[in-house]
Design a protein around this motif. Structure first.
Motif, PDB file in Angstrom:
ATOM      1  N   THR A 151       0.792  -1.228   0.000  1.00 43.09           N
ATOM      2  CA  THR A 151       0.000   0.000   0.000  1.00 43.09           C
ATOM      3  C   THR A 151       0.827   1.282   0.000  1.00 43.09           C
ATOM      4  O   THR A 151       0.320   2.347  -0.348  1.00 43.09           O
ATOM      5  CB  THR A 151      -0.923   0.032   1.222  1.00 43.09           C
ATOM      6  OG1 THR A 151      -0.105   0.052   2.416  1.00 43.09           O
ATOM      7  CG2 THR A 151      -1.825  -1.189   1.250  1.00 43.09           C
ATOM      8  N   GLY A 152       2.089   1.202   0.421  1.00 47.15           N
ATOM      9  CA  GLY A 152       2.931   2.381   0.484  1.00 47.15           C
ATOM     10  C   GLY A 152       2.808   3.186   1.762  1.00 47.15           C
ATOM     11  O   GLY A 152       3.579   4.121   1.976  1.00 47.15           O
ATOM     12  N   VAL A 153       1.841   2.861   2.634  1.00 41.91           N
ATOM     13  CA  VAL A 153       1.712   3.584   3.900  1.00 41.91           C
ATOM     14  C   VAL A 153       2.663   2.971   4.926  1.00 41.91           C
ATOM     15  O   VAL A 153       3.398   2.020   4.635  1.00 41.91           O
ATOM     16  CB  VAL A 153       0.256   3.552   4.408  1.00 41.91           C
ATOM     17  CG1 VAL A 153      -0.674   4.209   3.389  1.00 41.91           C
ATOM     18  CG2 VAL A 153      -0.203   2.126   4.695  1.00 41.91           C
ATOM     19  N   SER A 154       2.652   3.507   6.143  1.00 44.60           N
ATOM     20  CA  SER A 154       3.520   2.965   7.184  1.00 44.60           C
ATOM     21  C   SER A 154       3.219   1.490   7.420  1.00 44.60           C
ATOM     22  O   SER A 154       2.059   1.063   7.369  1.00 44.60           O
ATOM     23  CB  SER A 154       3.321   3.737   8.490  1.00 44.60           C
ATOM     24  OG  SER A 154       3.739   5.071   8.374  1.00 44.60           O
ATOM     25  N   ASN A 155       4.263   0.715   7.704  1.00 40.67           N
ATOM     26  CA  ASN A 155       4.037  -0.681   8.058  1.00 40.67           C
ATOM     27  C   ASN A 155       3.756  -0.791   9.557  1.00 40.67           C
ATOM     28  O   ASN A 155       3.705   0.223  10.281  1.00 40.67           O
ATOM     29  CB  ASN A 155       5.212  -1.567   7.630  1.00 40.67           C
ATOM     30  CG  ASN A 155       6.525  -1.160   8.287  1.00 40.67           C
ATOM     31  OD1 ASN A 155       6.559  -0.432   9.280  1.00 40.67           O
ATOM     32  ND2 ASN A 155       7.631  -1.642   7.735  1.00 40.67           N
ATOM     33  N   ARG A 156       3.566  -2.001  10.037  1.00 47.22           N
ATOM     34  CA  ARG A 156       3.200  -2.202  11.442  1.00 47.22           C
ATOM     35  C   ARG A 156       4.246  -1.605  12.381  1.00 47.22           C
ATOM     36  O   ARG A 156       3.904  -0.909  13.340  1.00 47.22           O
ATOM     37  CB  ARG A 156       3.031  -3.707  11.709  1.00 47.22           C
ATOM     38  CG  ARG A 156       2.639  -4.026  13.155  1.00 47.22           C
ATOM     39  CD  ARG A 156       2.566  -5.532  13.394  1.00 47.22           C
ATOM     40  NE  ARG A 156       2.181  -5.818  14.760  1.00 47.22           N
ATOM     41  CZ  ARG A 156       0.939  -5.949  15.180  1.00 47.22           C
ATOM     42  NH1 ARG A 156      -0.066  -5.808  14.319  1.00 47.22           N
ATOM     43  NH2 ARG A 156       0.672  -6.207  16.451  1.00 47.22           N
ATOM     44  N   MET A 157       5.513  -1.854  12.089  1.00 47.51           N
ATOM     45  CA  MET A 157       6.566  -1.352  12.961  1.00 47.51           C
ATOM     46  C   MET A 157       6.549   0.167  13.046  1.00 47.51           C
ATOM     47  O   MET A 157       6.637   0.756  14.128  1.00 47.51           O
ATOM     48  CB  MET A 157       7.940  -1.819  12.457  1.00 47.51           C
ATOM     49  CG  MET A 157       9.097  -1.366  13.335  1.00 47.51           C
ATOM     50  SD  MET A 157      10.709  -1.524  12.523  1.00 47.51           S
ATOM     51  CE  MET A 157      10.642  -0.118  11.392  1.00 47.51           C
ATOM     52  N   HIS A 158       6.410   0.820  11.897  1.00 42.18           N
ATOM     53  CA  HIS A 158       6.484   2.285  11.875  1.00 42.18           C
ATOM     54  C   HIS A 158       5.269   2.921  12.533  1.00 42.18           C
ATOM     55  O   HIS A 158       5.404   3.897  13.299  1.00 42.18           O
ATOM     56  CB  HIS A 158       6.618   2.776  10.437  1.00 42.18           C
ATOM     57  CG  HIS A 158       6.932   4.238  10.348  1.00 42.18           C
ATOM     58  ND1 HIS A 158       6.339   5.066   9.420  1.00 42.18           N
ATOM     59  CD2 HIS A 158       7.764   5.024  11.079  1.00 42.18           C
ATOM     60  CE1 HIS A 158       6.799   6.296   9.569  1.00 42.18           C
ATOM     61  NE2 HIS A 158       7.655   6.295  10.573  1.00 42.18           N
TER      62      HIS A 158
END
Length: 306
Positions: A151-158
């Motif tokens: 998706t290009g959005v933040s991943n879980r970690m971020h």
């Protein structure tokens, strides 16, 4: 205030210096609308002297005209969502930018408490190419570690890191913060009927709609599957509810599957104010209970914690 020797107002003196500077200087307001850009900034990004627009529209214009920032991604909207997920989240950050004309810039972003941002870039093209390549590889790895590949959005970690930062600020007397846990409705049936490619299009569409609806200072990321988390600093409960409602309305208008123009989708959400006395996962569990209630009461709605 005046210049002591020439009686020129200091603000005018600063304006003249900015206008004559080879540095790229731009100022964006809290809505990420360009409010000032010096001539060097406008030349580099192909902007007319009277043109003002949001940062996202500026990137779209650059991509269309093939000027300004070099964007190699085959999926421009995913690139845009990824770039926006990092923009305006820190008081200060610096990074390197490759331009379409072969020039190379070092860009800094300085964020004021009210959300206004000063962007300044300096040309570093003369830096040795091998050093630039190493830094580009480093920056690429840094971005990849914080970005959801689909998706290009933040991943879980971020997104959890952004949540932790808001909790820390809240504990030190900072501004309130709202969070919303979001789950796309009946997503398994979307995959079953339209295939995983169709499901991917829906996920990417939702990320794009959310990124277009939320503010620059808001955090938004994919926790996994069809579940997302929004982190909205500086809002109260009523404002949080209004944001989620705007997102609902935007999603209902969206048509993410080109081959099925009649297809629409929805989401359920649980939302509430962040509690500084709880850790990130405990805060998420609280809104997860509200999300469960939203699903159980018909979906396509948001339940707010009291």
């Amino acid at each position: 205030m005046y210049d002591t020797f020439t009686e020129i107002p200091l603000s005018e003196r600063i304006q003249r210096l900015h206008d004559a500077s080879p540095l790229l200087i731009g100022v964006f307001d809290e809505h990420d609308m360009l409010r000032y850009a010096n001539p060097a900034f406008r030349r580099a990004l192909g902007l007319r002297p009277d043109a003002f627009m949001t940062w996202q529209d500026l990137m779209r214009l650059n991509h269309k005209q093939k000027v300004g920032t070099r964007i190699d991604s085959p999926d421009f909207e995913a690139w845009l969502a990824s770039a926006r997920s990092r923009r305006g989240k820190l008081p200060y950050r610096g990074f390197e930018v490759d331009r379409t004309d072969g020039r190379w810039h070092f860009m800094t972003e300085s964020l004021a408490p009210d959300g206004w941002m000063l962007c300044v870039a300096v040309d570093i093209t003369d830096v040795r190419a091998d050093e630039r390549s190493l830094r580009a590889d480093r920056d690429g790895a840094w971005k990849a570690a914080r970005t959801d590949a689909l998706t290009g959005v933040s991943n879980r970690m971020h997104i959890l890191q952004l949540l932790d930062e808001q909790i820390a600020q809240l504990r030190s007397g900072g501004q309130p913060c709202g969070i919303a846990l979001i789950d796309l409705d009946h997503f398994k049936s979307v995959n079953d009927r339209y295939g995983h490619y169709g499901g991917d299009l829906v996920l990417r569409d939702f990320a794009h709609v959310a990124a277009s609806t939320l503010r620059r200072v808001d955090g938004f990321g994919r926790l996994g599957g069809e579940e997302f988390l929004a982190v909205l600093p500086g809002v109260d409960r009523a404002e949080l509810a209004a944001v989620v409602n705007r997102l609902h309305e935007a999603v209902r208008r969206s048509t993410p599957l080109p081959d099925y123009p009649g297809f629409h989708y929805s989401f359920s959400a649980g939302a509430g104010m962040l509690e500084g006395g709880e850790d990130a996962l405990t805060n998420i569990r609280r809104v997860d209970h509200a999300l469960y209630e939203a699903k159980g009461s018909g979906r396509d709605r948001c339940v707010m914690l009291t």
